[in-house]
Design an enzyme around this catalytic site. Structure first.
Site, short mmCIF file in Angstrom:
data_model
loop_
_atom_site.label_atom_id
_atom_site.label_comp_id
_atom_site.label_asym_id
_atom_site.label_seq_id
_atom_site.Cartn_x
_atom_site.Cartn_y
_atom_site.Cartn_z
N ASN A 66 0.75 -1.15 -0.06
CA ASN A 66 -0.04 -0.15 -0.31
C ASN A 66 1.03 1.29 0.05
OD1 ASN A 66 -1.91 2.02 0.56
ND2 ASN A 66 -2.27 1.43 2.76
N TRP A 67 0.91 1.84 -1.13
CA TRP A 67 2.07 2.91 -1.32
C TRP A 67 1.49 4.39 -0.80
CZ3 TRP A 67 4.01 2.47 -7.07
CH2 TRP A 67 4.62 1.05 -7.25
N LYS A 68 0.27 4.28 -0.31
CA LYS A 68 -0.68 5.46 0.40
C LYS A 68 -0.19 6.67 -0.49
CE LYS A 68 -0.08 3.31 4.46
NZ LYS A 68 -0.07 3.55 6.21
N HIS B 165 -9.56 1.46 5.07
CA HIS B 165 -8.21 1.75 5.85
C HIS B 165 -8.39 2.55 7.11
CE1 HIS B 165 -3.95 2.71 6.53
NE2 HIS B 165 -3.99 1.57 5.95
N GLU C 109 -6.68 5.09 7.95
CA GLU C 109 -6.38 6.14 7.67
C GLU C 109 -7.95 6.91 6.83
OE1 GLU C 109 -2.85 5.75 5.50
OE2 GLU C 109 -2.05 5.19 7.35
N GLU D 94 -5.12 -4.60 10.84
CA GLU D 94 -4.31 -3.61 11.33
C GLU D 94 -4.52 -2.81 12.18
OE1 GLU D 94 -2.17 -2.70 6.88
OE2 GLU D 94 -4.00 -1.27 7.30
N GLY E 299 2.64 2.41 10.70
CA GLY E 299 3.51 3.63 10.39
C GLY E 299 4.21 3.86 11.73
N SER F 249 3.43 -1.87 10.67
CA SER F 249 4.85 -2.16 10.68
C SER F 249 5.30 -3.36 10.32
CB SER F 249 5.43 -1.47 11.98
OG SER F 249 4.95 -0.08 12.10
N GLY G 157 2.76 -1.23 4.36
CA GLY G 157 3.00 0.26 4.01
C GLY G 157 4.30 0.51 3.76
N GLY G 158 5.00 1.35 4.75
CA GLY G 158 6.10 1.73 4.40
C GLY G 158 7.36 0.93 4.02
P1 PGA Z 1 2.83 0.24 7.77
O1 PGA Z 1 1.28 0.50 6.92
O2 PGA Z 1 3.47 -0.96 7.19
O3 PGA Z 1 3.69 1.52 7.00
O4 PGA Z 1 2.61 0.32 9.10
C1 PGA Z 1 0.71 -0.58 6.84
C2 PGA Z 1 -0.87 -0.06 6.34
O5 PGA Z 1 -1.23 1.04 6.80
O6 PGA Z 1 -1.33 -0.84 5.35
#
Ligand code: PGA
Length: 253
Positions: free
Chosen positions: A6-8, A93, A95, A165, A171, A210, A231-232
């Site tokens: 997930n590149w956000k 998600h 966010e 999640e 993150g 993470s 994500g990251g």
């Molecule tokens: P993260 O994000 O790996 O940076 O914690 C995961 C996500 O939000 O899908």
């Protein structure tokens, strides 16, 4: 096993193309047993699709609207994403729930919309730190699952992926322990089975929050963790593909 990046809200056009090309190239060998996907920002979907053509990396989107077309300025519909060959669409998600006030019911509408257009929704669920501390983690996740799959019927064609999640792990560099994750995945699987029957029991449940090359092995070794939503670490091809290889080595056991 399934690993999705997930590149956000990251990458520019050039770096998105580079990242996609690297991931496509590096997943050519030894990853057959794992499904791999990347979810770039909407505006790079088409360019990334070109780079992924002929590779074993599928394309996904990070979000979607609930209507096919009409006067909904700024939105993107499921038919549009299907036309770009998206296989997956992330819905709910944390966010989006947090910053854009998306409700469980709205997420549920998105899920059905994605599925109706032949793509697989990745339904994200997870509790905040406050909710965990006040012993509400399970009830929050169950409520999100209820809202997310309300009115949804699973079939062989209409598939579903769930991603657990925990918000406090996204993150932050802090992961759920493998035991904490496994415990919640068991709860999720039991609930999916009660809501959707045997098909629900078989839905892959990803862990997200993470996930890095160094902790992927212990997380993915848990019996009810079927891969990760990354994500990251998905912004670095080497890290992402290392996580894919971890999943591949475990799924061959
Ligand atoms: P993260 O994000 O790996 O940076 O914690 C995961 C996500 O939000 O899908």
């Amino acid at each position: 096993m399934l690993v999705v990046g997930n590149w956000k809200l990251n990458t520019d056009c050039k770096s998105a193309i580079r990242l996609a090309s690297e991931v496509a190239r590096m997943t050519e060998a030894d990853t057959r047993s794992v499904s791999v996907g990347v979810c770039p920002p909407y505006v790079w979907l088409d360019a990334v699709r070109e780079r992924l053509r002929g590779s074993r990396v599928a394309l996904g989107a990070q979000n979607v609207y609930t209507q096919d077309s009409g006067a909904f300025t700024g939105e993107v519909s499921a038919p549009m994403l299907a036309e770009l060959d998206c296989a997956y669409v992330i819905v709910g998600h944390s966010e989006r729930r947090q910053y854009f006030r998306e409700s469980d019911a709205f997420v549920g509408e998105k899920l059905k919309h994605v599925s109706a257009h032949g793509m697989t929704p990745i339904l994200c669920v997870g509790e905040t730190l406050e909710e965990r501390k006040s012993d509400q983690a399970e009830s929050v996740v169950l409520r999100q699952l209820d809202g997310g799959v309300a009115g949804f019927r699973m079939t062989n064609e209409q598939r579903l992926i769930v991603a657990y999640e925990p918000v406090w792990a996204i993150g932050t560099g802090e992961t759920a322990t493998p035991e904490q994750a496994q415990e919640m995945h068991t709860v999720i699987r039991a609930h999916l089975t009660s809501l959707l029957g045997d098909q629900g029991r078989k839905a892959p449940i990803l862990y997200g929050g993470s996930v890095k090359p160094k902790n992927a092995n212990e997380l993915f070794s848990q019996p009810d963790i079927d891969g990760g939503l990354i994500g990251g670490a998905s912004l670095d091809a080497g890290s992402f593909v290392s996580i894919v290889h971890t999943a591949a080595s475990l799924s061959q056991k």
